[in-house]
Design an enzyme around this catalytic site. Sequence first.
Site, mmCIF file in Angstrom:
data_model
loop_
_atom_site.group_PDB
_atom_site.id
_atom_site.type_symbol
_atom_site.label_atom_id
_atom_site.label_comp_id
_atom_site.label_asym_id
_atom_site.label_seq_id
_atom_site.Cartn_x
_atom_site.Cartn_y
_atom_site.Cartn_z
ATOM 1 C CE LYS A 1 66.787 -1.334 -7.443
ATOM 2 N NZ LYS A 1 65.625 -0.493 -7.185
ATOM 3 C CB SER A 2 66.590 -3.911 -1.032
ATOM 4 O OG SER A 2 65.936 -4.239 -1.539
ATOM 5 N N GLY B 1 60.318 3.586 -6.505
ATOM 6 C CA GLY B 1 59.051 2.660 -5.707
ATOM 7 C C GLY B 1 59.404 2.509 -4.435
ATOM 8 N NE ARG C 1 56.456 0.342 -9.446
ATOM 9 C CZ ARG C 1 57.794 0.171 -8.918
ATOM 10 N NH1 ARG C 1 58.464 0.932 -9.141
ATOM 11 N NH2 ARG C 1 57.681 -0.947 -8.526
ATOM 12 C CB SER D 1 54.502 -4.810 -1.248
ATOM 13 O OG SER D 1 54.844 -4.011 -1.112
ATOM 14 C CD GLN E 1 58.645 -1.253 -2.619
ATOM 15 O OE1 GLN E 1 57.878 -0.435 -3.377
ATOM 16 N NE2 GLN E 1 59.951 -1.384 -4.347
ATOM 17 C CG ASP F 1 63.253 -6.899 -7.696
ATOM 18 O OD1 ASP F 1 61.775 -6.464 -7.704
ATOM 19 O OD2 ASP F 1 63.779 -6.589 -6.629
ATOM 20 N NE ARG G 1 60.707 -5.403 -13.975
ATOM 21 C CZ ARG G 1 61.738 -5.027 -12.924
ATOM 22 N NH1 ARG G 1 61.455 -5.894 -12.408
ATOM 23 N NH2 ARG G 1 62.523 -3.950 -12.624
ATOM 24 N NE ARG H 1 65.478 -5.648 -10.302
ATOM 25 C CZ ARG H 1 66.506 -5.248 -9.913
ATOM 26 N NH1 ARG H 1 67.487 -4.842 -10.188
ATOM 27 N NH2 ARG H 1 66.476 -4.247 -9.297
HETATM 28 C C1 S3P Z 1 61.978 -3.599 -2.559
HETATM 29 C C2 S3P Z 1 60.504 -4.568 -2.640
HETATM 30 C C3 S3P Z 1 60.258 -5.730 -3.649
HETATM 31 C C4 S3P Z 1 60.991 -5.346 -4.795
HETATM 32 C C5 S3P Z 1 61.961 -3.784 -4.800
HETATM 33 C C6 S3P Z 1 62.046 -3.237 -3.705
HETATM 34 C C7 S3P Z 1 62.175 -3.779 -1.188
HETATM 35 O O1 S3P Z 1 58.851 -4.068 -4.508
HETATM 36 O O2 S3P Z 1 60.836 -5.606 -6.566
HETATM 37 O O3 S3P Z 1 62.755 -3.936 -5.784
HETATM 38 O O4 S3P Z 1 63.329 -2.796 -1.331
HETATM 39 O O5 S3P Z 1 61.609 -3.508 -0.455
HETATM 40 P P1 S3P Z 1 57.505 -4.344 -3.647
HETATM 41 O O6 S3P Z 1 57.554 -4.122 -2.579
HETATM 42 O O7 S3P Z 1 56.740 -3.796 -4.766
HETATM 43 O O8 S3P Z 1 57.471 -6.085 -3.816
#
Ligand code: S3P
Length: 429
Positions: free
Chosen positions: A22-23, A95, A123, A167, A169, A315, A346, A388
Site C-alpha cells: 500500500k505504501s 491517512g 486523525r 511518522s 507520512q 501496522d 488501535r 487490520r
Molecule cells: C505509512 C506510514 C505509517 C503507517 C501507514 C502507512 C506510509 O503511518 O502506519 O499505514 O505509507 O507512509 P505513520 O506515518 O502515521 O506512522
Amino acid sequence: MSERVVAGGGRLRGEVRVPGDKSVSHRALIFGALAEGVSEASGLAPGADVRSTRGVLEALGVEFSDAPGGVVRVSGRGLGGLTAPAEALDAGNSGTTTRLMAGVLAGHSFSSEIAGDESLNRRPMKRVAEPLRAMGAKIDLTKTGTAPMTIRGGDLRGLAYEMPVASAQVKSAILLAGLHAAGTTIVAEKSPTRDHTERMLTLFGAPPKLHGGAVEIEGGARLRAARVEVPGDPSSAAFWVVAAAAREGGEIVVRGVLSNSSRGGYLRVLERMGASVRREPAPARGGEECEDLIARGGRLRGVEVAADEIPSLVDEVPILALAAAVAEGESRFRGLDELRHKESDRLAAIAELLGRFGAVARVSGDDLIVAGGARLRGARIDPRADHRLAMTAYVAGFLAEGETRVRDAECASISYPSFYDDFDARRSA
Ligand code: S3P
C-alpha cells in the site's frame, strides 16, 4: 453491513501472493503524477486507500489509464503542474493520501480542501500542517487539529526539520513539499521510519542524500517518468505468517513480499518468539528487495518489543499481539502511543479484541501487556471499521475454539479485498 463467520480449527496450507504494498502504491501514483512523461505502475494495491489517492490526483488534473495486466499509466504533469480541483478532495479512509497530498498541495499556489470519512477526520493533522506552514504554506485545520484541511501553497522555502513523532507520512509530506521549495530541505528522524519515499525519489531520478538518520533533497529537482512494479505488502503477509506459525501442522508460502528492514520488524519479533519463518530471496521490484516467506506452525514464546522497534512494525501490532496471546509466557510491547491515532484507537481496540477471545491483555501507559497461554474461544467482534482489526479477528477466529463473527468485515477491503476468500481457500480440516 457484511458479517463474516469463521469456525475455529484446521490447518493452513499452500501458497499465496498478497496484494501490492500500500505504501509503495500510493507513492508510485503520486510520483508518477509529479514526473515528466508517462509512468507505469503494476501490481498496485487493490484496496480503497490507493483508489483514494488516484481519485484525488484525478481531481487535480492527472490522467490515468488502465492497460492490460493490471498496468496503470500515469500522465505526469511535472513539478507544480497540478490544477485547482473543482470541489473538496476526498481521501476516504486514507491517512497516507491525506498527509502525502498535503505536502504536494503545499507546493501549488491554488487553494484546496482535503477531508475524508469519519475515522480519517478524527486523525491528527497538526503534525503535518506545522512543518508545511514553516515552509510557507497556509493551512487551516479544525479546532481539534484534524481534517478538513484547507491548503493554500506556493512560494515554499526549504526547511531543516527534526521530527517530533516517528511518522513516514509526515517525513514524506515534507520531502514532497521540499521538491517544490526553493533551496534545501532536510528531515531528521530519531527512529527510522519506512523509507519508500527516499527510494521512489531515486527511482524517479532525484536521489536524496542520506546521512545519519537525515534525508536531504534539493528543491526543483526534475522527476523522470519511471516504471514501478509494486512488491507484495508485508503488512498483509503478516496475517498469513502469524496464522501459519501459531498452529502446529500448518505451512504457508507467501511469495514476492517486500523485504525492507524499515518494514521488517514483525519478522524480527516473530523470530524472537521462536516462530519458524524461512526467508528466501525473490526478484527485486519497484526499487525494493523482495523475498518469499515460508512459515511453519510451532510453539511461540512471549517477547519484549522495545519502543524504538515500533516504527518498523507499526501496522503489524494487532496481529503480533494475537501471536503473543497464544504464545507461552507474557509479552510486552512498549511505546505504542502512535497506535491511538490509526484508523481506530488501535491500542484500546487490540486489548478489547483479545479480551473478547478470552485472552488477557491490558494497556499500561503506552505499553500493551499480553499474558500469553490463552485458549481462545470464538467471539463476536466489531472491528470499528479498522481493516487490520477485522483481519486480526478473522485469524483469531481460526485459532479459537467455536465460532467467531466479525461484523462489518468488508472494511478489510481498505487494504486486502480478497483476504477472507484467500484464507478460506487455504484451510483444511
Ligand atoms: C505509512 C506510514 C505509517 C503507517 C501507514 C502507512 C506510509 O503511518 O502506519 O499505514 O505509507 O507512509 P505513520 O506515518 O502515521 O506512522
